[in-house]
Design a protein around this motif. Sequence first.
Motif, mmCIF file in Angstrom:
data_model
loop_
_atom_site.group_PDB
_atom_site.id
_atom_site.type_symbol
_atom_site.label_atom_id
_atom_site.label_comp_id
_atom_site.label_asym_id
_atom_site.label_seq_id
_atom_site.Cartn_x
_atom_site.Cartn_y
_atom_site.Cartn_z
ATOM 1 N N TYR A 216 0.834 -1.215 0.000
ATOM 2 C CA TYR A 216 0.000 0.000 0.000
ATOM 3 C C TYR A 216 0.862 1.256 0.000
ATOM 4 O O TYR A 216 0.606 2.205 -0.748
ATOM 5 C CB TYR A 216 -0.910 -0.013 1.223
ATOM 6 N N ASN A 219 2.373 1.928 -3.280
ATOM 7 C CA ASN A 219 1.363 2.337 -4.267
ATOM 8 C C ASN A 219 1.024 3.823 -4.164
ATOM 9 O O ASN A 219 0.812 4.494 -5.173
ATOM 10 C CB ASN A 219 0.094 1.503 -4.068
ATOM 11 N N CYS A 220 0.977 4.356 -2.938
ATOM 12 C CA CYS A 220 0.603 5.764 -2.753
ATOM 13 C C CYS A 220 1.818 6.666 -2.588
ATOM 14 O O CYS A 220 1.694 7.806 -2.101
ATOM 15 C CB CYS A 220 -0.328 5.917 -1.559
ATOM 16 N N PRO A 226 -3.011 3.215 5.444
ATOM 17 C CA PRO A 226 -4.374 2.665 5.371
ATOM 18 C C PRO A 226 -5.031 2.680 6.737
ATOM 19 O O PRO A 226 -4.361 2.644 7.777
ATOM 20 C CB PRO A 226 -4.140 1.235 4.872
ATOM 21 N N LEU A 297 -7.565 -2.232 0.626
ATOM 22 C CA LEU A 297 -6.944 -1.384 1.640
ATOM 23 C C LEU A 297 -7.246 0.059 1.275
ATOM 24 O O LEU A 297 -7.032 0.469 0.123
ATOM 25 C CB LEU A 297 -5.430 -1.591 1.671
ATOM 26 N N LEU A 346 -6.035 0.469 -2.648
ATOM 27 C CA LEU A 346 -5.359 -0.602 -3.373
ATOM 28 C C LEU A 346 -6.177 -1.881 -3.264
ATOM 29 O O LEU A 346 -6.593 -2.273 -2.177
ATOM 30 C CB LEU A 346 -3.948 -0.830 -2.809
#
Length: 351
Positions: A216, A219-220, A226, A297, A346
């Motif tokens: 996660y 990804n961000c 999260p 998430l 995600l």
Amino acid sequence: MKTSVLDLKGNPIVLTPQEVARCNALQRKFRAEELHNALGFEINITTLTAISKSVVEQKFFTIPPAEYMPVRVGENSWSTEITTYRDFQLGGDFESGIINTGASNSRLAEADAGVDSVTNPVINWAKQIGWSLFDLKFAAKSGNWDLVTSKERARKRNWDLGIQKIAFLGSSGNPNVMGLLTQSGVNSNTSLITGYIKSMNATQYSTFVAGIVEAYRANCNRTAMPTHFIIPEADYNGLATLIPGTVGTYPVPMLTYLLEAFKMITMNPNFKILPCAYADEANNATVTGLNKNRYTLLNYDEDSYRMDIPVDYSNTLQNTINGFQFQNVGYGQFTGGLAYRPLEMLYFDFT
């Protein structure tokens, strides 16, 4: 029986009481004006039948959307769409602002901002219910059924279940109305979770726990943590099983360990793991582009993801023109969910 039934010799046929009752029941069934159907007023009873004072209602699985995602109610009512602006920093990196004081009239780096917008369509919804004076009288005679309340309850349940489905799966007839599990701009990871968590062995479970938050964060671009992990209910219901290899030593349920790991890594004592029936492949098989077990998430934040209900469920006053037929309308407005920061959500998928 009003008409005698004759045999071949012209003599009347005498029916037993049981046969008479059967014939009368069949006659009522096919009489055009008789209120007789599976969902109507007439119910066959005998002298030994007792009528319960309570009515057993139909049940559906219900999931409160606001526990899973931000839902904003009552704002921007009577709009056709909701436009939200997003701003972006365009100032370059920090060190580009370092200046050389020894140089005269040195050019300064600039900081700036950009803006774009995303639009979420607002959907109008309305359904009416109606009843006649006969309906009220028949229902009153049954003794324990409030017709108008039952109709109103059915319509409100129709709204609640509809909003629930939209919240998670979006609209099957409008691709612009998306749900939490059907966001087109959200990335999907298909390598970390390849089967139910409850079925993982010790090595698989350890690898999963070690990699889930990191996936996660990567990804961000490490800009958010999260707050919620939403998983298929079929998997959640099996997570009371003990972590493989801990039986007899320090037995810990898989769900307990996973929740504590999330709380520890995110430094959020309120982190939640929630089951969702819509995330089960069996319950989303007909949804275009889904048809898989989907884990999500997300960051529970209105600026990250939001669903709007500009006009919550309301109904008009009952009215009649002729004093015999009555009706009213229930209505509301809603949008689908929209990921305003899609990288802060995600998906993890397997089939």
